[in-house]
Write a protein that holds these residues in place. Structure first.
Motif, mmCIF file in Angstrom:
data_model
loop_
_atom_site.group_PDB
_atom_site.id
_atom_site.type_symbol
_atom_site.label_atom_id
_atom_site.label_comp_id
_atom_site.label_asym_id
_atom_site.label_seq_id
_atom_site.Cartn_x
_atom_site.Cartn_y
_atom_site.Cartn_z
ATOM 1 N N TYR A 259 104.901 62.049 47.021
ATOM 2 C CA TYR A 259 104.761 63.496 46.812
ATOM 3 C C TYR A 259 104.194 64.173 48.060
ATOM 4 C CZ TYR A 259 103.722 67.977 44.722
ATOM 5 O OH TYR A 259 103.675 69.324 44.462
ATOM 6 N N SER A 263 106.279 66.794 50.234
ATOM 7 C CA SER A 263 105.782 68.160 50.444
ATOM 8 C C SER A 263 105.756 68.498 51.925
ATOM 9 C CB SER A 263 104.376 68.308 49.856
ATOM 10 O OG SER A 263 104.354 67.981 48.488
ATOM 11 N N LYS A 292 102.899 65.346 33.623
ATOM 12 C CA LYS A 292 102.309 66.290 34.573
ATOM 13 C C LYS A 292 102.833 66.037 35.978
ATOM 14 C CE LYS A 292 97.894 67.803 36.521
ATOM 15 N NZ LYS A 292 96.414 67.661 36.484
ATOM 16 N N TRP A 293 102.833 64.783 36.399
ATOM 17 C CA TRP A 293 103.331 64.454 37.738
ATOM 18 C C TRP A 293 104.835 64.678 37.845
ATOM 19 C CZ3 TRP A 293 100.407 59.392 39.552
ATOM 20 C CH2 TRP A 293 99.097 59.746 39.886
ATOM 21 N N GLN A 296 105.465 68.292 38.271
ATOM 22 C CA GLN A 296 105.020 68.690 39.607
ATOM 23 C C GLN A 296 106.089 68.360 40.661
ATOM 24 O OE1 GLN A 296 102.042 66.113 41.497
ATOM 25 N NE2 GLN A 296 100.829 67.931 41.951
ATOM 26 N N SER A 297 106.611 67.141 40.636
ATOM 27 C CA SER A 297 107.578 66.732 41.652
ATOM 28 C C SER A 297 108.948 67.348 41.410
ATOM 29 C CB SER A 297 107.682 65.208 41.699
ATOM 30 O OG SER A 297 107.928 64.672 40.420
ATOM 31 N N GLN A 299 109.539 70.174 39.976
ATOM 32 C CA GLN A 299 109.444 71.592 40.305
ATOM 33 C C GLN A 299 109.691 71.806 41.793
ATOM 34 O OE1 GLN A 299 105.920 73.637 38.812
ATOM 35 N NE2 GLN A 299 105.669 74.613 40.786
ATOM 36 N N GLU A 332 98.759 75.740 35.304
ATOM 37 C CA GLU A 332 99.932 74.927 35.641
ATOM 38 C C GLU A 332 101.204 75.542 35.069
ATOM 39 O OE1 GLU A 332 99.246 70.930 34.450
ATOM 40 O OE2 GLU A 332 97.607 70.630 35.867
ATOM 41 N N HIS A 335 102.063 78.496 37.155
ATOM 42 C CA HIS A 335 102.615 78.054 38.439
ATOM 43 C C HIS A 335 104.098 77.732 38.289
ATOM 44 C CE1 HIS A 335 102.557 76.285 42.450
ATOM 45 N NE2 HIS A 335 103.192 75.245 41.950
ATOM 46 N N LEU A 336 104.462 77.070 37.202
ATOM 47 C CA LEU A 336 105.866 76.731 36.973
ATOM 48 C C LEU A 336 106.698 77.998 36.742
ATOM 49 C CD1 LEU A 336 108.125 74.704 36.569
ATOM 50 C CD2 LEU A 336 107.362 74.404 34.205
ATOM 51 N N GLU A 377 97.405 81.203 44.416
ATOM 52 C CA GLU A 377 98.444 81.370 43.407
ATOM 53 C C GLU A 377 98.625 82.849 43.071
ATOM 54 O OE1 GLU A 377 100.323 79.106 42.493
ATOM 55 O OE2 GLU A 377 99.353 77.199 42.136
#
Length: 924
Positions: A259, A263, A292-293, A296-297, A299, A332, A335-336, A377
């Protein structure tokens, strides 16, 4: 310098030697049983993971299960300290089995068996945590001291006391734990310099007792501090480079590594690295059910796909993630929602219809404020709202949100500052402040250079050009547009081959449209034609292997050869597996199919590894084909508000603005719109080269009505890729012996015309002429065909060409094998003349997962001079008639282009609506 022929001979020899070496390395010793690779397992749940990486030790966490992902289905046998251990039934998940293993007290050794009985078990050493009590005492003390602090001075006293304990601890495990805790506390409270200092100390302590998990955890957090908070890009990159490439199968550490590297790659323009790393991170999280992970990835992966123009794929991925957080309201989820809205904003930037992003942005903004989320954010969503209002034409609302962003911080982090500057420039230009806008765009260009952000650099160049053009500084505007084109050259070569470079280029077409428009306004037709030709050929140039190999240094040639060799070895292994698959019992068929699918996915990445050698360090050559003195070139290119056509011949270049054109209208209307503006030039032509772009690539120009017949009735019509001549093709050989024609007839034995009529007749014609030496391959497999394509001057394939879902093209061969685009592009040499007597061999892969190339184009890029192929499904028997006539004419004409022209003209007069119109001739 050696000649290109000697160079290719040397490369071929090197490849053969390499194949022999690999075969020797892979072969088992004489008389010994085949070695089977140990079972590969990913695991999670260790408190620490101690090196070395090839034989790690898991420091177990009490009362916490060990999670295992095993890359096979079926029964799993577990033993702990040599004794069988009963456990829950494995759960099928992500192409393997997932197992939650409850450990007994004080375990020492774990072994896992699954699948092949001859495969060695996977083993893991286990250890209790000797420093558990000391770390627990520190954790409790730390919480108590911070909990009892009533002001900042007491917080600082508590932190100072913890720092004293760090220096007083004797055990490096305890020191690492204390330093890590202090670093994470400072990060959460926004004290990034202190966080960096403590995390660096923690990393040194972890390393001193070889705690891989601790080192990776704190290094990836330190990367986040350096890269995102302190904006120390070079230091962040160096930190990642110093970390181990893998983490011994430990899921948590491998995820964090992938990740972080993904990034970093995305932010610095390394598209290949970003796609690979983020995809690997998402796959690991999926295997372990770590939602969750995974979110995150995926997204970040969805936003990257949108950057590349794969909007449908990005939309599907991000909408699926959005449905998972439906009803949730926290930082979170907000954020998405902001990320999904950002993807929609990008779609609108590219002129695509999409759902309205504004409701999601407003909801995300409300949630960021309500839950006191990070300031960055809140800033980001204000910038997105500003962009949304600007796109809607509400400049004052956009300016209002930029002011709101300023109230949050006077200067955001660099990653937000890129879009902040651009939005300021757009608002300034919309208000008529042209000089201010140009200055802001120059500032954006400098920021993009600092951050190695190619997309922002391209936007800065186009934006400055717009501002300069609006200000009447036209020469400087042209320079800025030229700079944007150079930026686009760099951006496109960073895109992996399998993603589709043409699609990535299409996302940024606005710049070239405006550049052409300005050149046309000034009457600079010749320069406009050159710009349009370069834009049209940009993606293809990077895949022209034969031409680009000459640019490589000896070391780069060695890397290319090694990468291609690995690709070809894996191809052969896949061919062999397919050929033998019919022997497998029914219970193994599904697992064999899964293995083949994984192999094909691996081949995609091996192919891109090879092309990354060509792309590393330099852009593709931009030399274009030399225009022939005996032909007329017609080029068609889109503009922002329609199309432009160019006619070029030895007398000069003329342009015509054609307005909007629908390629699906009746042929007579198309001829009126596309050909009639150039009637004078066409009446004088005897040979016509078509260079069409975009939607007009689907138009059969040669079959358009013209003067009571069709266009090709009065002149030869060819379709060009605009590639320069290689100068060493088989057609120019000095060998006095007859050239060789390689004929492949219906490898799948399913076409009566191809196998029973077409190829026997062609073979007889060529043999009786005594001008050709004929070789035939019956029931040809892919391996056989690849090994035979280097010598002949002509290759004729009669069989099936498959275009699966417009995203995968290949020639279908015997034993279920195939010759696809990647295999063609990496061939050492291909015949100068290629005839694909098959359905859709000239139809490009399209859609967001397609390469934008056809099989016919791939042969040209690999070195062929001319390729004949069809753009749609064709009738077997009718095609046989055309091909027989083609070769009868080939014996009368010196080139394949002249032969096809004569054959098609004759068949047109016999049957005006026959299969002749489905075939085109492609030239370099």
């Amino acid at each position: 310098m050696p000649s290109k022929l000697r160079l290719w001979t040397a490369l071929l020899a090197f490849g053969l030697i390499g194949l022999a070496l690999i075969a020797l390395l892979r072969a088992p010793p004489t008389g010994a049983p085949d070695e089977v690779a140990p079972l590969g397992v990913h695991f999670s749940g260790c408190r620490h993971l101690l090196g070395p990486l090839d034989d790690p030790t898991c420091v177990v966490a009490p009362h916490k299960p060990l999670l295992l992902w095993i890359p096979t289905g079926g029964p799993v046998e577990i033993s702990i300290d040599g004794a069988p251990w009963s456990t829950a039934e494995p759960e099928s998940r992500a192409d393997g089995s997932f197992l939650r293993l409850e450990l007994p007290p004080t375990p020492r050794h774990l072994a896992v068996r699954a699948g092949d009985e001859g495969r060695p078990p996977w083993r893991l050493q286990l250890l209790d945590d000797p420093a558990r009590g000391e770390k627990s005492r520190f954790k409790d003390t730390f919480k108590d001291r911070l909990g009892s602090a009533v002001d900042q001075s007491m917080v600082e006293e508590a932190l100072a006391a913890m720092a004293d304990e760090l220096e007083g601890a004797l055990d490096p495990a305890v020191r690492g734990y204390v330093a890590s805790t202090l670093g994470r506390y400072h990060f959460q409270t926004g004290h990034n310099a202190a966080a960096s200092e403590h995390l660096r100390r923690a990393i040194l302590e972890h390393r001193s007792w070889r705690d891989v998990k601790g080192e990776v955890n704190d290094s990836t957090l330190l990367f986040r501090v350096l890269f995102y908070e302190l904006e120390q890009v070079d230091d962040a990159g160096a930190l990642l480079d110093a970390l181990p490439e893998a983490a011994a199968g430990y899921m948590d550490s491998e995820y964090l590594l992938h990740y972080a590297r993904g990034s970093f790659a995305r932010r610095t323009g390394d598209v290949r690295g970003a796609l690979g790393r983020l995809g690997a991170a998402a796959e690991l999280a999926r295997r372990f059910g770590h939602s969750k992970w995974r979110i995150q990835s995926e997204q970040l992966l969805g936003l990257l796909l949108a950057d590349l123009g794969q909007y449908d794929k990005a939309e599907a991925l991000l909408n699926a993630l959005l449905s998972e957080v439906d009803g949730e309201a926290d930082c979170e989820a907000a954020h998405l929602r902001n990320a999904v809205a950002w993807k929609r904003l990008l779609s609108r930037e590219a002129g695509r219809a999409t759902a309205d992003p504004m409701p999601l942005l407003r909801q995300a903004a409300d949630e960021f404020r309500a839950h006191h989320c990070q300031q960055e954010e809140r800033l980001n969503v204000e910038l997105n709202l500003a962009l949304g209002h600007w796109q809607n034409g509400d400049v004052e609302q956009a300016a209002s949100h930029l002011r709101a962003a300023t109230e949050l911080t006077e200067r955001p982090q660099l990653r937000s500052l890129l879009w902040w500057r651009e939005l300021q420039a757009r608002v300034a230009l919309s208000r008529g402040h042209r000089r201010e806008a140009a200055e802001l765009y120059r500032d954006l260009a400098e920021l993009a250079r600092q951050l190695s952000a190619p997309n922002a650099a391209w936007r800065a160049a186009v934006g400055e050009a717009r501002a300069l053009r609006a200000d009447g500084r036209l020469e400087r505007a042209l320079d800025a547009y030229a700079d944007a084109e150079a930026q686009l050259d760099d951006a496109v070569r960073r895109v992996p081959v399998h993603v589709g470079r043409a699609r990535s280029q299409a996302v940024r077409q606005a710049g070239v449209h405006e550049y052409l428009d300005l050149l046309l306004e000034q009457g600079r037709d010749e320069l406009a034609l050159r710009v349009a030709r370069r834009a049209r050929a940009r993606a293809a140039h990077g895949l022209a292997t034969r031409a680009r190999l000459a640019e490589l240094s000896p070391e780069e040639r060695r890397r290319w050869t090694a990468a291609v060799l690995e690709f070809q070895v894996e191809l052969r292994a896949l061919d062999e597996a397919l050929a033998e698959s019919w022997r497998l019992p029914a219970d193994l068929l599904a697992e064999a199919a899964l293995h083949r699918r994984r192999s094909r996915e691996q081949l995609v990445h091996l192919l891109d590894d090879a092309f990354s050698v060509l792309d590393r360090g330099r852009p593709a050559a931009t030399e274009l084909a030399t225009l022939r003195p005996d032909e007329l070139v017609l080029l068609y290119h889109p503009l922002g508000d329609g199309w432009v056509g160019f006619a070029a011949d030895p007398t000069g270049v003329r342009s015509r603005r054609l307005g909007a054109i629908d390629p699906k209208v009746q042929p007579a209307e198309l001829a009126n719109r596309l050909l009639e503006p150039f009637r004078g030039e066409l009446e004088e032509s005897v040979r016509l080269r078509i260079l069409a772009s975009g939607a007009l690539e689907d138009v059969d120009f040669h079959a358009l009505p013209w003067d009571g017949e069709v266009l090709l009735a009065g002149r030869a019509v060819v379709y060009g890729l605009d590639m320069p001549s290689l100068g060493d093709s088989a057609g120019a050989r000095l060998d006095p012996a007859p050239p060789t024609a390689l004929l492949v007839a219906d490898p799948t034995a399913t076409l009566a015309g191809a196998g029973g009529l077409e190829v026997p007749r062609i073979g007889t014609l060529l043999k009786e002429s005594e001008a050709w030496r004929v070789e035939s391959l019956d029931r040809a497999t892919a391996s056989q065909l690849r090994s035979r394509l280097a010598g002949p001057a002509l290759f004729h394939f009669a069989g099936h060409a498959v275009l699966r879902g417009r995203t995968e093209s290949y020639l279908q061969l015997a034993d279920r094998s195939r010759l696809g685009l990647g295999e063609v592009l990496t061939l050492d040499q291909v015949p100068a003349e290629v005839v694909l007597s098959a359905c859709r061999g000239a139809l490009p892969e399209s859609g967001e997962n397609g390469s934008g190339l056809s099989l016919a184009q791939a042969f040209v890029l690999a070195g062929a001079d001319t390729v004949v192929a069809a753009v749609r499904p064709v009738d077997d028997i009718a095609t046989s008639r055309l091909m027989t006539e083609l070769y009868a004419q080939r014996l009368r004409h010196p080139t394949l282009a002249q032969a096809l022209h004569s054959a098609q003209r004759r068949l047109y007069r016999e049957a005006p609506h026959g299969e002749w119109s489905s075939f085109r001739l492609l030239e370099r």
